[in-house]
Scaffold this active site. Sequence first.
Site, PDB file in Angstrom:
ATOM      1  N   ASP A   1       0.840  -1.199   0.000  1.00  0.00           N
ATOM      2  CA  ASP A   1       0.000   0.000   0.000  1.00  0.00           C
ATOM      3  C   ASP A   1       0.875   1.248   0.000  1.00  0.00           C
ATOM      4  O   ASP A   1       2.035   1.203   0.418  1.00  0.00           O
ATOM      5  CB  ASP A   1      -0.884   0.026   1.257  1.00  0.00           C
TER       6      ASP A   1
HETATM    7  N1  URA Z   1      -1.319  -5.894   3.956  1.00  0.00           N
HETATM    8  C1  URA Z   1      -1.799  -4.629   3.897  1.00  0.00           C
HETATM    9  O1  URA Z   1      -2.841  -4.331   4.430  1.00  0.00           O
HETATM   10  N2  URA Z   1      -1.066  -3.729   3.229  1.00  0.00           N
HETATM   11  C2  URA Z   1       0.124  -3.991   2.650  1.00  0.00           C
HETATM   12  O2  URA Z   1       0.741  -3.104   2.064  1.00  0.00           O
HETATM   13  C3  URA Z   1       0.598  -5.308   2.723  1.00  0.00           C
HETATM   14  C4  URA Z   1      -0.134  -6.243   3.386  1.00  0.00           C
END
Ligand code: URA
Length: 238
Positions: free
Chosen positions: A103
């Site tokens: 993310d």
């Molecule tokens: N899980 C999430 O919620 N975000 C990420 O970036 C990776 C795993």
Amino acid sequence: MRLDKLLTVTATATRSEAARAVRTGTVLVNGRAVKSASVQVDPERDAVVYCGTKVEYRAHHYLILNKPEGYVSATEDGREKTVLELLPQKYTTLGLFPCGRLDKSTVGLMLLTDDGELAHRLLSPRRHVTKRYLFRVKFPLNEGECAQFREGLVLEDGYETKPAGIELFSDMKSGIITLVEGKYHQIKRMMQALHNQITHLERISFGPLTLPEDLPRGAWRELTGEEEQSLLDAAKTV
Ligand code: URA
């Protein structure tokens, strides 16, 4: 292959840097300075030295990046900064892409490659490449919640997660999570299912790769030969 092509595909130089280096006599082929960037070279046999460094031909590139906050895991985005923008120009024409997504707010280990087959293998749901994340949540977690996390949770869209690992530090609000799958916002949604909220997420491993302690946030480097081999092995066996 043309000399300037070899220098660009190995991310040794951009085309204009290659032309400049040839003009200044700092590109040697088999010990002799070449006069033109368009000469033909055999990448497997000819010894090419660029500004004092031997050029190693490689079919693919594998980079490890310590992703900072605020960058999206994409090759292009009309509005947001992408992780590719963290690389110097000579890497931008190679067709590198992030192997798996983090993310925008997540930091840590990201693999960038132009090896589509390897990426496909590593990301295939059948292969279960293990990923580890350092996390922090808003509210303390209890053992019952950790047990639910370990067994697998039902997310808000009805998806049932695979069993996951969670190790809590003594503050009960941070620790290490281990996943064998990678659904969209998976950890955030798993914590939401427990009525909690992620406040910090950092990926510290991806299959056999571990985030190097000496790689600052925003920095990157090519994988070492050993790291590259461990990744190729993992793609074969998992
Ligand atoms: N899980 C999430 O919620 N975000 C990420 O970036 C990776 C795993």
